[in-house]
Write a protein that holds these residues in place. Sequence first.
Motif, short mmCIF file in Angstrom:
data_model
loop_
_atom_site.label_atom_id
_atom_site.label_comp_id
_atom_site.label_asym_id
_atom_site.label_seq_id
_atom_site.Cartn_x
_atom_site.Cartn_y
_atom_site.Cartn_z
N PRO A 103 13.60 3.68 -14.59
CA PRO A 103 13.60 2.80 -14.81
C PRO A 103 14.77 1.07 -13.52
CG PRO A 103 12.58 2.23 -16.88
CD PRO A 103 12.69 3.44 -16.38
N ALA A 104 15.91 1.70 -14.04
CA ALA A 104 17.12 1.34 -13.71
C ALA A 104 17.71 2.46 -11.90
CB ALA A 104 18.83 2.00 -14.40
N THR A 105 16.90 2.88 -12.49
CA THR A 105 17.33 3.22 -11.01
C THR A 105 16.22 2.79 -9.94
OG1 THR A 105 17.84 5.49 -11.59
CG2 THR A 105 17.01 5.54 -9.18
N ALA A 106 14.99 2.74 -10.01
CA ALA A 106 13.63 2.14 -9.28
C ALA A 106 13.74 0.28 -8.97
CB ALA A 106 12.55 1.98 -10.31
N LEU A 107 14.13 0.24 -10.55
CA LEU A 107 14.78 -1.60 -9.82
C LEU A 107 16.25 -2.06 -9.75
CD1 LEU A 107 12.05 -3.13 -13.07
CD2 LEU A 107 11.30 -2.79 -10.37
N GLN A 108 16.44 -1.48 -9.09
CA GLN A 108 17.22 -1.87 -8.30
C GLN A 108 17.51 -3.11 -7.43
OE1 GLN A 108 20.97 0.01 -8.90
NE2 GLN A 108 19.79 2.02 -9.17
N ASP A 109 18.82 -3.74 -7.03
CA ASP A 109 18.41 -5.01 -7.20
C ASP A 109 18.88 -5.68 -5.74
OD1 ASP A 109 19.96 -6.42 -9.64
OD2 ASP A 109 21.81 -6.62 -8.62
N GLY A 110 18.87 -4.83 -4.86
CA GLY A 110 18.38 -5.07 -3.59
C GLY A 110 16.62 -5.02 -3.14
N LEU A 111 15.83 -3.97 -4.18
CA LEU A 111 14.78 -4.06 -4.99
C LEU A 111 13.60 -5.00 -5.14
CD1 LEU A 111 12.36 -0.39 -5.07
CD2 LEU A 111 12.23 -2.73 -6.60
N LEU A 112 14.81 -5.49 -5.80
CA LEU A 112 13.98 -6.32 -6.49
C LEU A 112 14.17 -7.82 -5.31
CD1 LEU A 112 15.07 -6.68 -9.79
CD2 LEU A 112 13.58 -6.50 -9.55
N ARG A 113 14.82 -8.08 -4.79
CA ARG A 113 14.91 -8.77 -3.77
C ARG A 113 13.92 -8.79 -2.75
NH1 ARG A 113 20.39 -8.63 -4.59
NH2 ARG A 113 21.12 -7.27 -2.76
N SER A 114 13.88 -7.65 -2.41
CA SER A 114 13.45 -6.94 -0.95
C SER A 114 11.73 -7.11 -1.05
CB SER A 114 13.47 -5.51 -0.27
OG SER A 114 13.21 -4.76 -1.28
N VAL A 115 11.66 -6.50 -2.81
CA VAL A 115 9.86 -6.26 -2.98
C VAL A 115 9.48 -7.48 -3.37
CG1 VAL A 115 8.28 -4.90 -3.79
CG2 VAL A 115 10.02 -3.94 -2.69
N GLY B 299 0.84 -1.47 -0.32
CA GLY B 299 0.31 -0.31 -0.28
C GLY B 299 0.87 1.41 0.06
N ARG B 300 1.96 1.28 0.19
CA ARG B 300 2.91 2.17 0.13
C ARG B 300 3.71 2.26 -1.41
NH1 ARG B 300 3.63 4.64 4.76
NH2 ARG B 300 2.37 3.70 6.65
N ILE B 301 4.01 3.18 -1.72
CA ILE B 301 5.46 3.84 -2.98
C ILE B 301 6.54 3.47 -2.39
CG2 ILE B 301 6.11 5.33 -4.59
CD1 ILE B 301 3.39 6.62 -5.02
N VAL B 302 7.15 2.49 -2.92
CA VAL B 302 8.51 2.57 -2.20
C VAL B 302 10.05 2.93 -3.22
CG1 VAL B 302 7.64 0.26 -0.92
CG2 VAL B 302 8.51 0.29 -3.01
N ALA B 303 9.24 3.00 -4.19
CA ALA B 303 10.55 3.75 -5.52
C ALA B 303 9.94 3.97 -6.81
CB ALA B 303 11.33 2.46 -5.87
N ASP B 304 10.61 5.70 -7.14
CA ASP B 304 9.81 6.47 -8.27
C ASP B 304 10.76 6.54 -8.66
OD1 ASP B 304 8.47 8.00 -9.71
OD2 ASP B 304 6.89 8.72 -7.96
N GLY B 305 11.19 6.12 -10.03
CA GLY B 305 11.69 6.91 -10.89
C GLY B 305 12.05 6.27 -12.31
#
Length: 266
Positions: free
Chosen positions: A222-234, A214-220
Amino acid sequence: MRLAVENAVIRLGGRTILNGVTLGVGPGEFVGLVGPNGAGKTTLLRLLAGLIAPATGRVTIDDRPLNDVSRDERARRLSAFFQNAGIGWPMRVREIVGLGRLPHRRTFAAESAADQEAIARAMAMTEVAGLADRIEPTLSSGERMRVLLARALCVEAEMLLADEPITALDPAHQLDVMALLRRVSHDGAGVIAVLHDLTLAARYCDRLVVMAEGRIVADGAPATALQDGLLRSVFGVTAQRGSHVDGGAYILPWARAGREPGETRP
Protein backbone atom coordinates in the motif's frame (compact mmCIF):
# COMPACT_ATOMS: atom_id res chain seq x y z
CA MET A 1 -3.35 -22.15 -5.64
CA ARG A 2 -2.17 -19.40 -7.95
CA LEU A 3 -4.74 -17.51 -10.03
CA ALA A 4 -3.36 -15.44 -12.89
CA VAL A 5 -4.35 -13.47 -15.95
CA GLU A 6 -1.91 -12.75 -18.76
CA ASN A 7 -2.14 -9.91 -21.29
CA ALA A 8 -5.94 -9.90 -21.15
CA VAL A 9 -8.04 -7.66 -23.35
CA ILE A 10 -11.80 -7.33 -22.81
CA ARG A 11 -14.04 -5.48 -25.24
CA LEU A 12 -17.71 -4.84 -24.44
CA GLY A 13 -20.15 -2.82 -26.50
CA GLY A 14 -17.41 -1.63 -28.80
CA ARG A 15 -15.31 -0.34 -25.89
CA THR A 16 -12.04 -1.72 -24.57
CA ILE A 17 -12.66 -2.32 -20.85
CA LEU A 18 -9.40 -4.13 -20.05
CA ASN A 19 -6.28 -3.47 -22.06
CA GLY A 20 -3.29 -5.81 -21.68
CA VAL A 21 -3.85 -6.71 -18.02
CA THR A 22 -1.42 -9.13 -16.36
CA LEU A 23 -1.85 -10.13 -12.71
CA GLY A 24 -1.04 -13.09 -10.47
CA VAL A 25 -2.25 -13.80 -6.94
CA GLY A 26 -1.13 -16.69 -4.75
CA PRO A 27 -2.10 -18.28 -1.44
CA GLY A 28 -1.98 -16.12 1.67
CA GLU A 29 -2.29 -12.82 -0.18
CA PHE A 30 -4.98 -10.21 0.48
CA VAL A 31 -5.00 -8.10 -2.68
CA GLY A 32 -7.14 -4.99 -3.05
CA LEU A 33 -8.22 -3.84 -6.51
CA VAL A 34 -8.62 -0.06 -6.33
CA GLY A 35 -9.17 2.68 -8.87
CA PRO A 36 -11.74 5.26 -9.96
CA ASN A 37 -15.17 4.34 -11.23
CA GLY A 38 -15.01 2.71 -14.65
CA ALA A 39 -11.38 1.63 -14.26
CA GLY A 40 -12.21 -2.04 -15.00
CA LYS A 41 -11.95 -3.50 -11.48
CA THR A 42 -15.17 -5.52 -11.46
CA THR A 43 -14.61 -6.59 -15.06
CA LEU A 44 -11.21 -7.97 -14.04
CA LEU A 45 -12.81 -9.81 -11.12
CA ARG A 46 -15.43 -11.31 -13.45
CA LEU A 47 -12.68 -12.40 -15.82
CA LEU A 48 -10.78 -14.11 -12.99
CA ALA A 49 -14.00 -15.84 -11.92
CA GLY A 50 -14.48 -17.25 -15.42
CA LEU A 51 -17.73 -15.34 -15.99
CA ILE A 52 -16.43 -13.61 -19.11
CA ALA A 53 -13.76 -14.57 -21.64
CA PRO A 54 -10.98 -12.31 -22.90
CA ALA A 55 -10.73 -11.29 -26.53
CA THR A 56 -7.01 -12.03 -26.19
CA GLY A 57 -4.90 -13.33 -23.32
CA ARG A 58 -5.73 -16.07 -20.87
CA VAL A 59 -6.64 -16.89 -17.26
CA THR A 60 -4.87 -19.74 -15.47
CA ILE A 61 -5.15 -21.73 -12.25
CA ASP A 62 -1.78 -23.14 -11.23
CA ASP A 63 -0.57 -22.52 -14.81
CA ARG A 64 -3.49 -24.49 -16.27
CA PRO A 65 -5.81 -22.59 -18.63
CA LEU A 66 -9.05 -21.87 -16.81
CA ASN A 67 -11.05 -23.48 -19.62
CA ASP A 68 -9.17 -26.75 -19.01
CA VAL A 69 -10.30 -26.85 -15.37
CA SER A 70 -13.67 -28.57 -14.92
CA ARG A 71 -16.60 -26.55 -13.58
CA ASP A 72 -16.78 -28.80 -10.52
CA GLU A 73 -13.12 -28.25 -9.67
CA ARG A 74 -13.43 -24.51 -10.25
CA ALA A 75 -16.48 -24.33 -7.99
CA ARG A 76 -14.57 -26.02 -5.14
CA ARG A 77 -11.32 -24.10 -5.51
CA LEU A 78 -12.57 -20.64 -6.50
CA SER A 79 -15.34 -18.75 -4.69
CA ALA A 80 -16.77 -15.39 -5.72
CA PHE A 81 -19.52 -12.99 -4.84
CA PHE A 82 -20.68 -9.86 -6.61
CA GLN A 83 -22.64 -7.09 -4.94
CA ASN A 84 -25.46 -7.17 -7.51
CA ALA A 85 -25.77 -10.97 -7.56
CA GLY A 86 -29.38 -12.14 -7.45
CA ILE A 87 -30.62 -14.83 -5.09
CA GLY A 88 -33.36 -15.94 -7.50
CA TRP A 89 -36.29 -16.50 -5.14
CA PRO A 90 -37.13 -15.86 -1.47
CA MET A 91 -35.00 -18.14 0.71
CA ARG A 92 -34.06 -18.27 4.35
CA VAL A 93 -30.62 -17.00 5.23
CA ARG A 94 -29.32 -20.40 6.33
CA GLU A 95 -30.43 -21.91 3.02
CA ILE A 96 -28.64 -19.16 1.08
CA VAL A 97 -25.42 -19.71 3.00
CA GLY A 98 -25.79 -23.47 2.52
CA LEU A 99 -25.64 -23.01 -1.26
CA GLY A 100 -21.92 -22.55 -0.79
CA ARG A 101 -21.61 -26.25 0.02
CA LEU A 102 -23.11 -27.46 -3.27
CA PRO A 103 -19.71 -27.92 -4.97
CA HIS A 104 -18.82 -30.41 -2.23
CA ARG A 105 -22.01 -32.51 -2.45
CA ARG A 106 -23.32 -35.05 -4.90
CA THR A 107 -26.56 -34.14 -6.65
CA PHE A 108 -29.57 -34.44 -4.30
CA ALA A 109 -27.31 -35.56 -1.42
CA ALA A 110 -28.22 -34.38 2.07
CA GLU A 111 -25.93 -32.10 4.05
CA SER A 112 -23.07 -33.91 5.73
CA ALA A 113 -21.77 -33.10 9.19
CA ALA A 114 -18.88 -31.27 7.49
CA ASP A 115 -21.36 -29.20 5.48
CA GLN A 116 -23.29 -28.24 8.59
CA GLU A 117 -20.11 -27.28 10.40
CA ALA A 118 -18.95 -25.14 7.45
CA ILE A 119 -22.32 -23.37 7.28
CA ALA A 120 -22.30 -22.63 11.01
CA ARG A 121 -18.69 -21.45 10.81
CA ALA A 122 -19.35 -19.07 7.89
CA MET A 123 -22.44 -17.61 9.57
CA ALA A 124 -20.55 -17.05 12.79
CA MET A 125 -17.63 -15.40 10.98
CA THR A 126 -19.94 -12.91 9.27
CA GLU A 127 -22.25 -12.45 12.29
CA VAL A 128 -25.40 -13.56 10.47
CA ALA A 129 -26.29 -16.56 12.66
CA GLY A 130 -29.02 -14.46 14.27
CA LEU A 131 -30.57 -13.96 10.82
CA ALA A 132 -30.74 -17.70 10.03
CA ASP A 133 -34.54 -17.87 9.69
CA ARG A 134 -35.03 -14.50 8.00
CA ILE A 135 -36.25 -14.45 4.38
CA GLU A 136 -33.88 -12.66 1.99
CA PRO A 137 -36.31 -9.86 0.93
CA THR A 138 -36.57 -8.76 4.59
CA LEU A 139 -32.84 -8.10 4.90
CA SER A 140 -31.25 -4.67 4.76
CA SER A 141 -28.63 -4.10 2.06
CA GLY A 142 -25.86 -4.44 4.64
CA GLU A 143 -27.30 -7.66 6.06
CA ARG A 144 -27.68 -9.06 2.55
CA MET A 145 -24.04 -8.25 1.78
CA ARG A 146 -22.88 -10.17 4.85
CA VAL A 147 -25.09 -13.13 3.93
CA LEU A 148 -23.59 -13.26 0.42
CA LEU A 149 -20.11 -13.12 1.93
CA ALA A 150 -21.05 -15.98 4.27
CA ARG A 151 -22.19 -18.04 1.28
CA ALA A 152 -18.86 -17.41 -0.46
CA LEU A 153 -16.85 -18.25 2.66
CA CYS A 154 -18.89 -21.42 3.16
CA VAL A 155 -17.27 -22.89 0.05
CA GLU A 156 -13.95 -22.84 1.92
CA ALA A 157 -12.20 -22.33 -1.41
CA GLU A 158 -8.52 -21.71 -2.00
CA MET A 159 -9.24 -18.33 -3.63
CA LEU A 160 -11.97 -15.82 -2.73
CA LEU A 161 -13.03 -13.04 -5.11
CA ALA A 162 -15.09 -10.28 -3.50
CA ASP A 163 -16.73 -7.36 -5.33
CA GLU A 164 -17.01 -4.34 -3.02
CA PRO A 165 -17.56 -6.46 0.12
CA ILE A 166 -17.93 -3.47 2.46
CA THR A 167 -20.40 -1.50 0.35
CA ALA A 168 -23.56 -0.67 2.35
CA LEU A 169 -22.00 -1.76 5.65
CA ASP A 170 -21.88 0.46 8.71
CA PRO A 171 -18.40 1.43 10.01
CA ALA A 172 -18.24 -1.33 12.61
CA HIS A 173 -19.11 -4.05 10.09
CA GLN A 174 -16.71 -2.56 7.54
CA LEU A 175 -13.89 -3.04 10.04
CA ASP A 176 -15.12 -6.54 10.88
CA VAL A 177 -15.28 -7.65 7.25
CA MET A 178 -11.85 -6.23 6.37
CA ALA A 179 -10.33 -7.94 9.40
CA LEU A 180 -12.12 -11.17 8.45
CA LEU A 181 -10.81 -11.09 4.88
CA ARG A 182 -7.29 -10.49 6.15
CA ARG A 183 -7.66 -13.42 8.55
CA VAL A 184 -8.94 -15.68 5.76
CA SER A 185 -5.89 -14.80 3.67
CA HIS A 186 -3.45 -15.23 6.52
CA ASP A 187 -4.99 -18.67 7.14
CA GLY A 188 -3.80 -19.60 3.65
CA ALA A 189 -6.43 -18.63 1.07
CA GLY A 190 -5.88 -15.99 -1.57
CA VAL A 191 -8.28 -13.04 -1.41
CA ILE A 192 -8.89 -10.47 -4.16
CA ALA A 193 -11.34 -7.69 -3.31
CA VAL A 194 -12.58 -4.67 -5.24
CA LEU A 195 -12.47 -1.75 -2.80
CA HIS A 196 -13.21 1.98 -2.90
CA ASP A 197 -12.20 2.97 0.62
CA LEU A 198 -8.49 3.69 0.25
CA THR A 199 -8.02 4.14 3.98
CA LEU A 200 -9.28 0.64 4.81
CA ALA A 201 -7.63 -0.87 1.72
CA ALA A 202 -4.24 0.51 2.74
CA ARG A 203 -4.71 -0.58 6.34
CA TYR A 204 -5.79 -4.19 5.77
CA CYS A 205 -4.51 -5.35 2.37
CA ASP A 206 -1.06 -6.84 1.90
CA ARG A 207 -0.93 -5.56 -1.66
CA LEU A 208 -2.85 -3.00 -3.74
CA VAL A 209 -3.38 -3.17 -7.49
CA VAL A 210 -4.32 0.26 -8.83
CA MET A 211 -6.30 0.39 -12.07
CA ALA A 212 -7.08 3.26 -14.41
CA GLU A 213 -8.71 3.20 -17.84
CA GLY A 214 -8.54 -0.58 -18.09
CA ARG A 215 -4.87 -0.89 -17.19
CA ILE A 216 -2.86 -1.69 -14.07
CA VAL A 217 -0.86 1.41 -13.21
CA ALA A 218 0.60 0.33 -9.85
CA ASP A 219 1.01 -2.95 -7.98
CA GLY A 220 2.69 -3.31 -4.63
CA ALA A 221 2.52 -2.74 -0.89
CA PRO A 222 0.00 0.00 0.00
CA ALA A 223 2.66 2.57 0.89
CA THR A 224 4.35 1.94 -2.44
CA ALA A 225 1.24 1.77 -4.61
CA LEU A 226 -0.50 4.86 -3.21
CA GLN A 227 2.15 7.50 -3.81
CA ASP A 228 1.03 11.14 -3.75
CA GLY A 229 1.60 11.60 -7.48
CA LEU A 230 -0.54 8.57 -8.31
CA LEU A 231 -3.32 9.74 -5.97
CA ARG A 232 -3.41 13.03 -7.86
CA SER A 233 -3.19 11.60 -11.37
CA VAL A 234 -5.45 8.55 -10.96
CA PHE A 235 -7.91 9.51 -8.22
CA GLY A 236 -7.72 13.29 -8.48
CA VAL A 237 -7.18 13.69 -4.73
CA THR A 238 -4.58 14.68 -2.19
CA ALA A 239 -4.18 12.77 1.07
CA GLN A 240 -3.18 13.14 4.69
CA ARG A 241 -0.83 10.51 6.11
CA GLY A 242 0.08 9.59 9.65
CA SER A 243 0.80 6.88 12.20
CA HIS A 244 -1.60 5.47 14.74
CA VAL A 245 -0.61 4.85 18.35
CA ASP A 246 -0.41 1.11 17.56
CA GLY A 247 2.32 1.86 15.04
CA GLY A 248 0.20 1.36 11.93
CA ALA A 249 0.43 3.93 9.15
CA TYR A 250 -2.71 5.37 7.61
CA ILE A 251 -3.68 7.32 4.52
CA LEU A 252 -6.78 9.53 4.36
CA PRO A 253 -8.04 11.06 1.08
CA TRP A 254 -8.50 14.70 2.03
CA ALA A 255 -9.24 17.04 -0.85
CA ARG A 256 -9.71 17.17 -4.59
CA ALA A 257 -6.35 17.75 -6.24
CA GLY A 258 -5.89 21.43 -7.07
CA ARG A 259 -8.53 22.60 -4.58
CA GLU A 260 -8.34 23.82 -1.04
CA PRO A 261 -10.11 21.67 1.59
CA GLY A 262 -13.78 22.67 1.72
CA GLU A 263 -13.63 24.44 -1.64
CA THR A 264 -16.42 23.53 -4.08
CA ARG A 265 -16.89 24.27 -7.74
CA PRO A 266 -20.04 24.39 -9.80
